[in-house]
Design a protein around this motif. Structure first.
Motif, short mmCIF file in Angstrom:
data_model
loop_
_atom_site.label_atom_id
_atom_site.label_comp_id
_atom_site.label_asym_id
_atom_site.label_seq_id
_atom_site.Cartn_x
_atom_site.Cartn_y
_atom_site.Cartn_z
N UNK A 48 0.83 -1.20 0.00
CA UNK A 48 0.00 0.00 0.00
C UNK A 48 0.86 1.26 0.00
N UNK A 49 1.93 1.24 0.80
CA UNK A 49 2.87 2.37 0.81
C UNK A 49 3.46 2.57 -0.58
N UNK A 50 3.84 1.47 -1.22
CA UNK A 50 4.46 1.55 -2.55
C UNK A 50 3.48 2.11 -3.57
N UNK A 51 2.23 1.64 -3.55
CA UNK A 51 1.25 2.08 -4.54
C UNK A 51 0.82 3.53 -4.32
N UNK A 52 0.78 3.98 -3.07
CA UNK A 52 0.30 5.33 -2.77
C UNK A 52 1.41 6.38 -2.75
N UNK A 53 2.61 5.99 -2.32
CA UNK A 53 3.69 6.96 -2.15
C UNK A 53 4.91 6.65 -3.00
N UNK A 54 4.88 5.53 -3.72
CA UNK A 54 6.03 5.15 -4.52
C UNK A 54 7.20 4.70 -3.64
N UNK A 55 8.32 4.51 -4.28
CA UNK A 55 9.48 4.04 -3.53
C UNK A 55 9.96 5.06 -2.50
N UNK A 56 9.66 6.33 -2.74
CA UNK A 56 10.06 7.35 -1.77
C UNK A 56 9.40 7.09 -0.42
N UNK A 57 8.19 6.56 -0.44
CA UNK A 57 7.51 6.24 0.81
C UNK A 57 8.22 5.15 1.58
N UNK A 58 8.81 4.19 0.87
CA UNK A 58 9.57 3.13 1.54
C UNK A 58 10.91 3.66 2.05
N UNK A 59 11.56 4.49 1.22
CA UNK A 59 12.86 5.04 1.62
C UNK A 59 12.75 5.89 2.88
N UNK A 60 11.58 6.51 3.07
CA UNK A 60 11.37 7.38 4.23
C UNK A 60 11.23 6.59 5.54
N UNK A 61 11.03 5.29 5.45
CA UNK A 61 10.89 4.49 6.66
C UNK A 61 12.24 4.39 7.38
N UNK A 62 12.22 4.29 8.72
CA UNK A 62 13.48 4.13 9.47
C UNK A 62 14.21 2.86 9.03
N UNK A 63 15.53 2.95 8.88
CA UNK A 63 16.41 1.82 8.56
C UNK A 63 16.23 1.28 7.15
N UNK A 64 15.40 1.95 6.33
CA UNK A 64 15.19 1.50 4.95
C UNK A 64 15.73 2.57 4.01
N UNK A 65 16.85 2.29 3.35
CA UNK A 65 17.41 3.22 2.38
C UNK A 65 17.00 2.82 0.97
N UNK A 66 17.68 3.38 -0.01
CA UNK A 66 17.32 3.13 -1.40
C UNK A 66 17.45 1.65 -1.77
N UNK A 67 18.55 1.02 -1.35
CA UNK A 67 18.78 -0.37 -1.71
C UNK A 67 17.71 -1.30 -1.17
N UNK A 68 17.37 -1.18 0.10
CA UNK A 68 16.36 -2.05 0.70
C UNK A 68 14.97 -1.71 0.17
N UNK A 69 14.72 -0.42 -0.11
CA UNK A 69 13.44 -0.04 -0.71
C UNK A 69 13.27 -0.71 -2.08
#
Length: 280
Positions: A48-69
């Motif tokens: 849901x985060x991915x569909x609504x906010x794109x990968x930037x929404x995942x990158x914004x999570x604590x401990x989740x950078x570009x690679x893990x996103x």
């Protein structure tokens, strides 16, 4: 807890466990475990985060950078994760590519064999920047595939104007030398790749190393081309990344002709700028 979050968190922990089993020092494993803990405790599904906010929404999570996103996006979009499959010897790019609309069995096979592409991230970069030359893949079809990957991944892996960082040639050649020396001494764990390995032998040594801010994973090439040319004990594929950045890949080979005959070079980095480093 959303089921997709538990699935993704479990795979992130599996990746950390495999790193430790293969001799990684623990720094990367801890990073993936921290990300797994964050994902497991989210009250929103990661898809849901991915569909609504794109990968930037995942990158914004604590401990989740570009690679893990990017890894989470791949798991959500395809049900697989090429990095984990690679370390387990289960990497099958052809299967991964067929999950993208517009890519059938024949084209998927050509992308893996002729294009030497292993992941959707690499495929996206190749089609976006015009670096892919494969029979049957014209400009219109590449645009369709690029659009499908971006939609599946929740945005491009990198903004168009940003060039991913990469280690120096001397660093890559040092990793190559360490890998081959430790392989010759029998000091590395071996995995049994499923591709081109009908006997199921554990023949492929794998190295995890860290130099400064760079994390490296090295192994002999298990590509169709390497087997056809009998280069599976010469071509060394090195995967690299810095924290918070997407993964890169290069291949180190022995030159068979020309002025650098017999020397190890990083394929694609034989420019005037890199000549001095290569010749050291």
């Amino acid at each position: 807890m959303p089921a997709i979050n538990l699935l993704v968190a479990g795979r992130l922990r599996d990746y950390a466990d495999v790193l430790m089993q293969q001799g990684e020092g623990g720094f990367r494993a801890k990073a993936f475990r921290r990300a797994a803990d964050v994902v497991a405790t989210l009250d929103r599904p990661v898809d849901q985060i991915l569909s609504q906010e794109g990968r930037e929404g995942l990158i914004a999570l604590p401990a989740v950078g570009t690679g893990i996103a990017n890894a989470i996006a791949e798991m959500v979009g395809t049900g697989r994760w090429s990095q984990l499959d690679r370390l387990r010897g289960e990497l099958a790019p052809e299967v991964l590519f067929r999950s993208i609309p517009g890519i059938g069995a024949k084209l998927a096979g050509r992308l893996a064999a002729e294009g030497q592409i292993e992941s959707l991230e690499e495929l996206e970069h190749a089609v976006r920047f015009g670096k892919l030359h494969v029979k049957g893949l014209g400009p219109r079809r590449m645009r369709m595939i690029a659009a499908a990957i971006v939609e599946r991944f929740g945005g491009p892996t990198l903004p168009r104007r940003i060039i991913a960082a990469r280690p120096s040639v001397s660093q890559l050649l040092q990793v190559d030398r360490i890998y081959r020396e430790r392989t010759a001494a029998g000091q590395l764990r071996k995995i049994a790749p499923k591709r081109f390995n009908p006997a199921g032998d554990a023949w492929l040594p794998i190295l995890h190393a860290r130099h400064g801010d760079w994390h490296f994973t090295a192994m002999f090439s298990n590509s169709q081309l390497a087997h056809r040319l009998h280069k599976t004990s010469d071509w060394v594929v090195i995967y690299y990344h810095k924290d918070g950045e997407p993964e890169g890949r290069c291949t180190v080979v022995t030159v068979s002709s020309g002025p650098w005959l017999g020397q190890r070079i990083v394929r694609g980095r034989e420019t005037a700028e890199d000549e001095e480093e290569i010749s050291k």
